[in-house]
Design an enzyme around this catalytic site. Sequence first.
Site, mmCIF file in Angstrom:
data_model
loop_
_atom_site.group_PDB
_atom_site.id
_atom_site.type_symbol
_atom_site.label_atom_id
_atom_site.label_comp_id
_atom_site.label_asym_id
_atom_site.label_seq_id
_atom_site.Cartn_x
_atom_site.Cartn_y
_atom_site.Cartn_z
ATOM 1 N NE ARG A 170 0.244 -0.905 1.061
ATOM 2 C CZ ARG A 170 -0.228 0.284 1.400
ATOM 3 N NH1 ARG A 170 -1.158 0.371 2.326
ATOM 4 N NH2 ARG A 170 0.221 1.384 0.824
ATOM 5 C CG HIS A 180 8.024 -0.447 0.429
ATOM 6 N ND1 HIS A 180 8.406 -0.948 -0.796
ATOM 7 C CD2 HIS A 180 6.670 -0.455 0.434
ATOM 8 C CE1 HIS A 180 7.334 -1.243 -1.498
ATOM 9 N NE2 HIS A 180 6.258 -0.962 -0.781
ATOM 10 N NE ARG A 199 0.590 -1.776 -11.190
ATOM 11 C CZ ARG A 199 0.861 -1.783 -9.886
ATOM 12 N NH1 ARG A 199 1.215 -2.906 -9.304
ATOM 13 N NH2 ARG A 199 0.800 -0.688 -9.168
ATOM 14 C CG HIS A 226 3.218 -5.941 -6.166
ATOM 15 N ND1 HIS A 226 3.883 -6.318 -5.005
ATOM 16 C CD2 HIS A 226 2.816 -4.675 -5.951
ATOM 17 C CE1 HIS A 226 3.854 -5.321 -4.142
ATOM 18 N NE2 HIS A 226 3.226 -4.307 -4.679
#
Length: 728
Positions: free
Chosen positions: A407, A467, A596, A624
């Site tokens: 991303r 990823h 989280r 993150h």
Amino acid sequence: MLPLPPADVEPSLYALSQPAPPPLHGRGATPDSLALGMAQQMFLDRDHSILAFNERVFDWAVRADIPLLERLRYLCIVSSNLDEFFEVRAAPHITAAQKGETKGPYTVASFEALSAKVHDLVARQYTLYNETLVPAFGKHGVRIVSHGDRSPEQKRWVHAYFTREVRPLLIPVGLDPAHPFPQVANKSLNFIVRLKGRDTFGRENEIAIVKVPRALPRLVRMPIRAAPREALFVSLSSIVRAHLEDLFPGREVTEFSQFRVTRHSDLALDEEDVRNLRTALRQGLQHRHYGQAVRLEVSADCSAFLSDFLLGQFGLPAAALYRVHGPVNLVRLNQLVDLVNDPALLFAPWNCAWPRQLQPGVPIMEQLRLRDILIHQPFESFDGLLAFLREAVNDPQVLVIKQTIYRTGADSKFMDLLTEAVRRGKEVMAVVELKARFDEEANINWAEALESIGAQVVYGVVGLKTHAKMLLVTRREGRQLRRYGHLSTGNYNVRTARLYTDLGYLTADAQTTADMDDVFNHLASQNRPPKLRKLMLAPFHLQRRMLEKIEQIGLAAGRGEDARIVAKMNALTDEALMRALILAGQRGARIDLIVRGACMLAAQVPGVTENIRVRSVIGRFLEHTRVFYFRAGAQEDLYLSSADWMNRNMMRRVELAWPVTDPGLRQQIVDECLVAYLHDDRDAWTLNADGTYDRAPRPENGLGAQAALMLRYGPVPAVARIEPGAQP
């Protein structure tokens, strides 16, 4: 919580080295008591856990100590998260309800239970918006003015705006055999209208649909106000609603409602049968907006006649209908944050510091030859990494640049630098993940742009998402080639680097960078995965190595050694890893999990998971980082990773984890990413055995982990420290 130590204070080398509680042996629970069925009972429902996460985000919108525009932003984040929940997770529940399923993982009962929780959360969202946020905005002179509250002058302005900007883009469709119900795009704004009288041809077609184009802004600032400091706005839905009769001259509008349908939007392709993945995905994107309907939102006062008609058109059960007291798309209210832009109603700006371990004015690759460097975002600037890549692009001795792209965003400085590298004659390899959910189109565009100028673009491994986050530079230095690498827990995205907490790891370590090169070659050739020296690669080694580490800690605890696991991640849903954690905890290992989002492992269950604690920290920045810490006696190991402990990450994605062996960097990560979060008494939540969460006590002098890190990295010097032996 205990404040973080300043950079010039040597912290405790073993800040997590605390005596473990007595093992559970002799208290009615032994490792042998952990049957598979018992472990399975410790798993919480994933979808309900996702909703529980959104409850914790919603709490930031409720909190009176948060600036007003930020509270609205968090309310919009919850709505955006719920949109994605329905787009990705709801389809099997809807199908089960439609078929009347009573057995299996998805049933009518499970659908109704899930719907009840979502309905309750949505109702509280709109109650907060209408009863708390709207009056609070009014006190600051900020109002979204409804049709009934507009002055005659304001109504004339709105009518002129409708005539000039809106009416030319609207196409009202009266339904009859020649005009069936139109295709309604996912999450688009629409109106359903019931008409009285006959049309031009003498027919009594009483239902019409008005689709509102996405190109129109959802909030418009009105120049006409009663007080000098007022900021008055009008919503697009209110503008259209006030002029519906203008769209049907000669007919009487007897009923109407805005409506919005959410559709299943997760692209599914059989990659084995696809010759060109990029072309197939681009074609699939065209159909994403018209997938299976999974939710219908209408105005609170929508009549049963109109709502039943819409439910029938979309084939939805009654529980999929959401009546809302306000705009059907709260996400679009996020525009108000930018339109008002009052610093008094926002968080104080956070200006991240230049990475402390990067010496300005000294070539970064020269610094990496001396030591590894850690960048902690967003407390330190992402510009340090951009400077590393820019240095590589401008260095004539750099021959090859390789990077994974998951991303990066539609406007990417990384892509610009890679483009410049190609123009300068360097070999550039980009592993572009075309299947990054909701970023597919941007990545397809980048892949095509890079290919068009001669970069080598590959799409990873068929059937897997790439990823892993890595950037590798190969430079000629005399008679040898030296590699310099960057590994990260997060994406190469300049915008989210200011909003997400992540760790970037710069290194010239020969074994680590050789592993990175081997992984890049594996992704390009799809040959057998290499035998790696330091990196752990999913789906081949990562889960197995994590299971081995957990088992080692459990066995050490069983021998009476001080044994500890602390893991920080975004989600925990992998059943194999959860079973291993339960067993290690039963053997006496003390386990803290900082998760989280969704966590399916039930903590603090008497006799089963008493040694496992689960915390969730929701802060100003999106948590993150993925950090995995293991200690048995005096031996400690720490890993960073791109992967959460989810089955998809372990088995259906290309992921990386890597060890941090430098004692100083390892201790920095322990202090900043683990100790700080275990002592957070401001933004933390604790998971209970039943899947509910309790918030931290929030004392007046409480300090969240993120606030402590901002103090540490910000302009205000932090004078406190973590004392040696502090309880984590």
